[in-house]
Design a protein around this motif. Structure first.
Motif, PDB file in Angstrom:
ATOM      1  N   ILE A 207       0.912  -1.199  -0.067  1.00 22.55           N
ATOM      2  CA  ILE A 207      -0.044   0.031   0.053  1.00 22.55           C
ATOM      3  C   ILE A 207       0.894   1.310   0.139  1.00 22.55           C
ATOM      4  CG2 ILE A 207      -1.654   1.346   1.476  1.00 22.55           C
ATOM      5  CD1 ILE A 207      -2.627  -1.095   2.251  1.00 22.55           C
ATOM      6  N   ALA A 208       1.926   1.297   0.748  1.00 17.53           N
ATOM      7  CA  ALA A 208       2.645   2.308   0.963  1.00 17.53           C
ATOM      8  C   ALA A 208       3.600   2.434  -0.401  1.00 17.53           C
ATOM      9  CB  ALA A 208       3.697   1.983   2.033  1.00 17.53           C
ATOM     10  N   PHE A 209       3.965   1.586  -0.923  1.00 20.21           N
ATOM     11  CA  PHE A 209       4.639   1.373  -2.299  1.00 20.21           C
ATOM     12  C   PHE A 209       3.914   2.104  -3.273  1.00 20.21           C
ATOM     13  CE2 PHE A 209       6.787   0.233  -6.072  1.00 20.21           C
ATOM     14  CZ  PHE A 209       8.208   0.224  -5.772  1.00 20.21           C
ATOM     15  N   ASP A 210       2.488   1.660  -3.465  1.00 13.91           N
ATOM     16  CA  ASP A 210       1.558   2.346  -4.425  1.00 13.91           C
ATOM     17  C   ASP A 210       1.280   3.626  -4.327  1.00 13.91           C
ATOM     18  OD1 ASP A 210       1.269  -0.265  -5.508  1.00 13.91           O
ATOM     19  OD2 ASP A 210      -0.647  -0.610  -4.565  1.00 13.91           O
ATOM     20  N   LEU A 211       1.300   4.092  -3.133  1.00 16.10           N
ATOM     21  CA  LEU A 211       1.011   5.429  -2.848  1.00 16.10           C
ATOM     22  C   LEU A 211       2.233   6.394  -3.071  1.00 16.10           C
ATOM     23  CD1 LEU A 211      -0.985   7.669  -1.530  1.00 16.10           C
ATOM     24  CD2 LEU A 211      -0.280   6.817   0.595  1.00 16.10           C
ATOM     25  N   ALA A 212       3.538   5.755  -2.713  1.00 18.31           N
ATOM     26  CA  ALA A 212       4.676   6.549  -3.229  1.00 18.31           C
ATOM     27  C   ALA A 212       4.828   6.824  -4.443  1.00 18.31           C
ATOM     28  CB  ALA A 212       5.807   6.034  -2.434  1.00 18.31           C
ATOM     29  N   SER A 213       4.700   5.694  -5.380  1.00 16.31           N
ATOM     30  CA  SER A 213       4.520   5.673  -6.917  1.00 16.31           C
ATOM     31  C   SER A 213       3.744   6.832  -7.469  1.00 16.31           C
ATOM     32  CB  SER A 213       4.339   4.230  -7.380  1.00 16.31           C
ATOM     33  OG  SER A 213       4.253   4.546  -8.815  1.00 16.31           O
ATOM     34  N   GLN A 214       2.222   6.797  -6.952  1.00 19.25           N
ATOM     35  CA  GLN A 214       1.243   7.496  -7.392  1.00 19.25           C
ATOM     36  C   GLN A 214       1.733   9.026  -7.272  1.00 19.25           C
ATOM     37  OE1 GLN A 214      -2.673   6.536  -5.870  1.00 19.25           O
ATOM     38  NE2 GLN A 214      -3.553   8.810  -6.370  1.00 19.25           N
ATOM     39  N   LEU A 215       2.020   9.444  -5.851  1.00 22.91           N
ATOM     40  CA  LEU A 215       2.409  10.899  -5.711  1.00 22.91           C
ATOM     41  C   LEU A 215       3.390  11.449  -6.204  1.00 22.91           C
ATOM     42  CD1 LEU A 215       1.041  10.499  -1.783  1.00 22.91           C
ATOM     43  CD2 LEU A 215      -0.298  11.446  -3.829  1.00 22.91           C
ATOM     44  N   SER A 216       4.383  10.262  -6.385  1.00 19.59           N
ATOM     45  CA  SER A 216       5.466  10.865  -7.027  1.00 19.59           C
ATOM     46  C   SER A 216       5.488  11.231  -8.505  1.00 19.59           C
ATOM     47  CB  SER A 216       6.711   9.693  -7.221  1.00 19.59           C
ATOM     48  OG  SER A 216       7.167   9.456  -5.719  1.00 19.59           O
ATOM     49  N   ALA A 217       4.508  10.445  -9.133  1.00 17.27           N
ATOM     50  CA  ALA A 217       4.243  10.877 -10.671  1.00 17.27           C
ATOM     51  C   ALA A 217       3.269  12.013 -10.697  1.00 17.27           C
ATOM     52  CB  ALA A 217       3.437   9.594 -11.122  1.00 17.27           C
ATOM     53  N   GLN A 218       2.488  12.370  -9.717  1.00 17.18           N
ATOM     54  CA  GLN A 218       1.751  13.710  -9.503  1.00 17.18           C
ATOM     55  C   GLN A 218       2.565  14.760  -9.707  1.00 17.18           C
ATOM     56  OE1 GLN A 218      -1.255  13.445  -6.506  1.00 17.18           O
ATOM     57  NE2 GLN A 218      -2.352  11.740  -7.621  1.00 17.18           N
ATOM     58  N   ARG A 219       3.679  14.600  -9.164  1.00 18.71           N
ATOM     59  CA  ARG A 219       4.741  15.665  -9.056  1.00 18.71           C
ATOM     60  C   ARG A 219       5.159  16.203 -10.488  1.00 18.71           C
ATOM     61  NH1 ARG A 219       9.696  14.386  -5.183  1.00 18.71           N
ATOM     62  NH2 ARG A 219       8.718  15.067  -2.905  1.00 18.71           N
ATOM     63  N   ALA A 220       5.140  15.220 -11.394  1.00 18.85           N
ATOM     64  CA  ALA A 220       5.482  15.510 -12.961  1.00 18.85           C
ATOM     65  C   ALA A 220       4.378  16.193 -13.490  1.00 18.85           C
ATOM     66  CB  ALA A 220       5.907  14.224 -13.615  1.00 18.85           C
ATOM     67  N   MET A 221       3.249  15.757 -13.185  1.00 23.92           N
ATOM     68  CA  MET A 221       1.885  16.755 -13.576  1.00 23.92           C
ATOM     69  C   MET A 221       1.686  18.152 -13.339  1.00 23.92           C
ATOM     70  SD  MET A 221      -0.648  13.338 -13.471  1.00 23.92           S
ATOM     71  CE  MET A 221      -1.683  13.994 -14.575  1.00 23.92           C
ATOM     72  N   THR A 222       2.443  18.551 -12.452  1.00 24.49           N
ATOM     73  CA  THR A 222       2.062  19.797 -12.022  1.00 24.49           C
ATOM     74  C   THR A 222       2.733  20.927 -13.068  1.00 24.49           C
ATOM     75  OG1 THR A 222       4.130  19.989 -10.755  1.00 24.49           O
ATOM     76  CG2 THR A 222       1.977  19.337  -9.935  1.00 24.49           C
ATOM     77  N   THR A 223       1.937  22.134 -13.414  1.00 24.97           N
ATOM     78  CA  THR A 223       2.688  22.899 -14.443  1.00 24.97           C
ATOM     79  C   THR A 223       3.880  23.602 -13.845  1.00 24.97           C
ATOM     80  OG1 THR A 223       0.879  24.648 -13.649  1.00 24.97           O
ATOM     81  CG2 THR A 223       0.317  23.394 -15.729  1.00 24.97           C
TER      82      THR A 223
END
Length: 493
Positions: A207-223
């Motif tokens: 669960i922690a690994f999934d969340l870390a992956s998801q939130l790290s990817a969201q960083r790249a989507m910010t303008t």
């Protein structure tokens, strides 16, 4: 107490002010410096009125671009589906297109100095070590045995129990993520999380690994990286949750390393970590390697299997052809070694075709070191993020012909024998100097699951009207999972 409440209120006001400032700054930059329709659609998310997924919108734009290259100016990102550009980046001018400091910053908290987040000498050192170990026959045999055990003792019993429950719907994305997590942990570290045990335990680590992956990817989507960097500085919102999940993953990695060091050289371990520890004693370096292999061996395999079964559940003729080939090769006997898979050309074609349409990693980015011009004539300024879009490339008529949207394994066969297409037209495993080192093992794992499953069970999509929708992540993750029904086959081999 009142002082604490006032401090909390001030903190909320400050965060709101910073968020408003960033929003206004981004809006100003977009409005003044870029009036193009693409940037406006990205910033306002108006693309979502017509497309279910961002990757489908990008595909549409790339399909209609004369050069098969587009620009998202507000992201300082050039996106291409031109295979000549891909070859130029990954081979011809490889040194001018590293992952770059900006990319390393986005994933640095999660992946550290692991192989997927570094360039130069550090990347070469890790790649050389991994190449030497993964290429050994003993490692390949060990990987096959780990996969076979997980299928025979975990996956098959679980599916058999489901067939006894009428109308039960199973989320196969969840099943495959559990399966691949067990496999990569056992293969890489000699640790068994038992995620696919019939009791379906919830792994806090997964669960922690999934969340870390998801939130790290969201960083790249910010303008603007300013948004997530301020949140990280203040330790609030998604950045706080990211740090908490990373801490848990790091704790696991450090404990695995500690246990391996405690055992020392008294035991002959086959796992990958033990072999890496013979080359380096740097605990932080080893931790980053552990996390990188978790990411590579778990998420990509699970995503590939999910996409493939999404297609196979709707392709009964393809399923019949897979079964017929397997029966012809094995003569109704079980597969006992990974060498036998080399004879299954049609199955190999099915796997490649599935990943053409649903690649586990939909796009890959590099950063241009010096001003350059791509083969299609696109000028790339120093510091620009350049992305090749594997998902879009699988849907290009210029590469695959007018039937590019059709699932057609035969496109990979010549006289019944698998034919490897130009890897720069199909960068699912990357290509050139960064070609995936675990490619062969991943393919054996994927094909093992498909065969063992289809030879014993029938599947159908529980909700036929369901269309793939993707959630943010470093690999393709299907929102809502993959709900399937399973039935025991009659006359199975």
């Amino acid at each position: 107490m009142e002082i604490e409440n006032n401090a909390s209120i001030l903190m909320v006001v400050f965060i709101l002010f910073i968020s408003l400032f960033c929003t206004c700054f981004i809006f100003y930059k977009t409005k003044v410096h870029c009036r193009c329709k693409i940037c406006h659609a990205y910033v306002t998310s108006s693309w979502s009125f017509e497309f279910d997924n961002l990757c489908d919108w990008y595909t549409h734009l790339l399909q209609n671009s004369p050069t098969k290259t587009i620009h998202i100016h507000v992201l300082h990102n050039t996106i291409t589906s031109n295979h000549q550009n891909v070859e130029y980046m990954l081979k011809t001018r490889f040194e001018n297109y590293p992952k770059g400091k900006a990319f390393s910053a986005i994933l640095g908290d999660f992946l550290g100095r692991g192989i997927f987040n570094v360039d130069g000498d550090s990347w070469r050192f890790q790649r050389k070590m991994a190449c030497l170990e993964l290429g050994k026959m003993s490692m390949k045999a060990h990987a096959f045995e780990v996969v076979k055990y997980e299928i025979d003792h975990r996956l098959t019993p679980l599916l058999s129990s489901c067939t006894r429950k009428e109308h039960q719907v199973l989320d196969f994305q969840d099943v495959f993520r559990r399966f691949s997590f067990d496999v990569i942990c056992k293969f890489s570290f000699g640790y068994d999380p038992k995620c696919l045990h019939e009791s379906f335990p919830m792994s806090e680590l997964a669960i922690a690994f999934d969340l870390a992956s998801q939130l790290s990817a969201q960083r790249a989507m910010t303008t603007s990286p300013l948004v997530w960097k301020i949140k990280r500085l203040l330790n609030v919102g998604s950045e706080r949750r990211l740090q908490e999940s990373i801490n848990m993953v790091n704790k696991f990695a450090n404990e695995v390393i500690r246990q391996r060091k405690k055992l020392g050289s008294c035991c002959n371990h086959e796992d990958l970590l033990s072999r890496f520890m013979a080359k380096t004693k740097d605990s932080i370096y080893l931790r980053d390697i552990v996390i990188s292999f978790l990411l590579a061996g778990r998420d990509t395999v699970a995503s590939s299997l999910t996409g493939l079964f999404w297609v196979l559940a709707q392709q009964p003729k393809v399923v019949d052809a897979i079964r017929a080939e397997a029966m012809m090769v094995t003569q109704h006997e079980a597969f006992t070694s990974f060498e036998q898979f080399h004879e299954l050309h049609y199955l190999h074609a099915v796997v490649y075709e599935g990943m053409r349409l649903f690649p586990p990693i939909q796009f890959n980015s590099k950063f241009c070191l010096q001003d350059d011009t791509l083969p299609d004539g696109t000028f790339v300024r120093k510091g620009t993020r350049v992305t090749y879009h594997s998902y879009a490339m699988g849907r290009m008529e210029t590469i695959w012909g007018s039937d590019c949207l059709a699932f057609k394994p035969e496109r990979w066969l010549k006289d019944g024998v698998f034919y490897q297409e130009n890897p720069f037209k199909y960068p699912v495993f990357q290509a050139g100097y960064r070609t995936c080192l675990g490619k062969e093992m991943a393919l054996v794992e994927i094909k093992s699951v498909i065969l063992s499953f289809l030879l014993r069970f029938d599947i159908e999509i529980a909700y036929p009207s369901l269309t793939p929708r993707f959630s943010p992540g470093l690999t393709a993750t299907y929102a809502g999972g993959l709900p399937l029904r399973v039935r025991e086959r009659r006359g199975k081999i």
